[in-house]
Design a protein around this motif. Sequence first.
Motif, PDB file in Angstrom:
ATOM      1  N   GLU A  52       0.834  -1.201   0.000  1.00 60.72           N
ATOM      2  CA  GLU A  52       0.000   0.000   0.000  1.00 60.72           C
ATOM      3  C   GLU A  52       0.871   1.255   0.000  1.00 60.72           C
ATOM      4  N   PHE A  53       1.957   1.230   0.776  1.00 65.24           N
ATOM      5  CA  PHE A  53       2.873   2.373   0.819  1.00 65.24           C
ATOM      6  C   PHE A  53       3.521   2.593  -0.542  1.00 65.24           C
ATOM      7  N   TYR A  54       3.911   1.504  -1.200  1.00 65.05           N
ATOM      8  CA  TYR A  54       4.521   1.601  -2.538  1.00 65.05           C
ATOM      9  C   TYR A  54       3.574   2.317  -3.503  1.00 65.05           C
ATOM     10  N   TYR A  55       2.305   1.875  -3.529  1.00 66.51           N
ATOM     11  CA  TYR A  55       1.364   2.476  -4.480  1.00 66.51           C
ATOM     12  C   TYR A  55       1.039   3.924  -4.127  1.00 66.51           C
ATOM     13  N   ALA A  56       1.097   4.265  -2.855  1.00 69.16           N
ATOM     14  CA  ALA A  56       0.899   5.666  -2.454  1.00 69.16           C
ATOM     15  C   ALA A  56       2.053   6.524  -2.970  1.00 69.16           C
ATOM     16  N   MET A  57       3.281   6.000  -2.882  1.00 67.14           N
ATOM     17  CA  MET A  57       4.444   6.737  -3.372  1.00 67.14           C
ATOM     18  C   MET A  57       4.444   6.791  -4.905  1.00 67.14           C
ATOM     19  N   ARG A  58       3.963   5.745  -5.538  1.00 68.55           N
ATOM     20  CA  ARG A  58       3.865   5.753  -7.006  1.00 68.55           C
ATOM     21  C   ARG A  58       2.884   6.825  -7.466  1.00 68.55           C
ATOM     22  N   GLU A  59       1.769   6.942  -6.753  1.00 65.29           N
ATOM     23  CA  GLU A  59       0.785   7.969  -7.097  1.00 65.29           C
ATOM     24  C   GLU A  59       1.359   9.364  -6.864  1.00 65.29           C
ATOM     25  N   LYS A  60       2.074   9.531  -5.768  1.00 66.01           N
ATOM     26  CA  LYS A  60       2.697  10.819  -5.466  1.00 66.01           C
ATOM     27  C   LYS A  60       3.698  11.191  -6.550  1.00 66.01           C
ATOM     28  N   PHE A  61       4.485  10.222  -6.985  1.00 68.37           N
ATOM     29  CA  PHE A  61       5.465  10.436  -8.054  1.00 68.37           C
ATOM     30  C   PHE A  61       4.764  10.860  -9.349  1.00 68.37           C
ATOM     31  N   ASN A  62       3.693  10.159  -9.702  1.00 68.69           N
ATOM     32  CA  ASN A  62       2.987  10.453 -10.955  1.00 68.69           C
ATOM     33  C   ASN A  62       2.275  11.795 -10.927  1.00 68.69           C
ATOM     34  N   ASN A  63       1.935  12.277  -9.741  1.00 64.35           N
ATOM     35  CA  ASN A  63       1.239  13.559  -9.631  1.00 64.35           C
ATOM     36  C   ASN A  63       2.189  14.739  -9.474  1.00 64.35           C
ATOM     37  N   LYS A  64       3.472  14.446  -9.256  1.00 61.85           N
ATOM     38  CA  LYS A  64       4.459  15.513  -9.064  1.00 61.85           C
ATOM     39  C   LYS A  64       5.051  15.904 -10.412  1.00 61.85           C
TER      40      LYS A  64
END
Length: 295
Positions: free
Chosen positions: A111-123
């Motif tokens: 879950e943490f990985y996918y949260a960071m992936r989403e953060k990366f894609n939105n930055k």
Amino acid sequence: MITENSVSSVSEAKPFVKWAGGKRQILHILIKNLPTEIYQGKIKVYAEPFVGGGALFFKLKSMFDFEKVILADKNKDLINAYTSVRDDVASLIKILKELEKRFYESKDRKEFYYAMREKFNNKRKFDIERAALFLFLNKTCFNGLYRVNSKGKFNVPFGRYKNPVICEEKNLMNASRLLSDTELIAGDFTLIEKEIGANTFVYLDPPYRPISETSSFTSYNSDSFDDKEQERLAKFVRKIDRKNVKFMLSNSYSKDGFFQKLYSGFDIKTIIVKRYISATIAGRTEVREILVKNY
């Protein structure tokens, strides 16, 4: 005279990103195929227009004292990571350590990985924080792949590594020292042309031509490197050859003779390489690749 076994012990560094088609396992072959002029000190400039993980760069930078080094890649996130390591590695390490700590302490790492992936894609800003997220994803995603969808969003799934090393502090510090006087370019391979001349050695490691319809993954960038791009690269190679630039190029072996025709007149050598990018054990096997040289 410098020999093939002469390696500086001052800054031992290795690639800090996992990258499809990385050259660490065949470095000994690449070193044996370097132009003799590099050992004689006649090569003053080194350039890699598809730097990827940079295995050969790190090796050669520890062996030779070039007057200029140019590293380029079309992948903006990759060059942003190199730039962050070069210019502010301390800040990068600080963010990576925090990400590593949060990852290990997380009750649900997936879950943490996918949260960071989403953060990366939105930055959208290419800065140190984005570079840290990029390196975090690279260390924790499936097989260290870099793949984006048609919208340019990173979409590689969670890798399920037991204890991935996310922040390799010592290696990042050593890499920063080797990168300190290196020019970095985010863009097309042709952009290095104005920087190179007769005293230059160029190593080209483009996205490989798929050896089968099922062996390709999409995408190294949001743009594909198809046969037209391979042909454009070959024209560029012939252009720098006319400038007396020494070059070596890697690619997949083509049964249809595609590269033999494309690089006719140059020295083409077939080598055997083990590849481990496949998701199945059966797919992790020996394959043939080629080295093309103009010397």
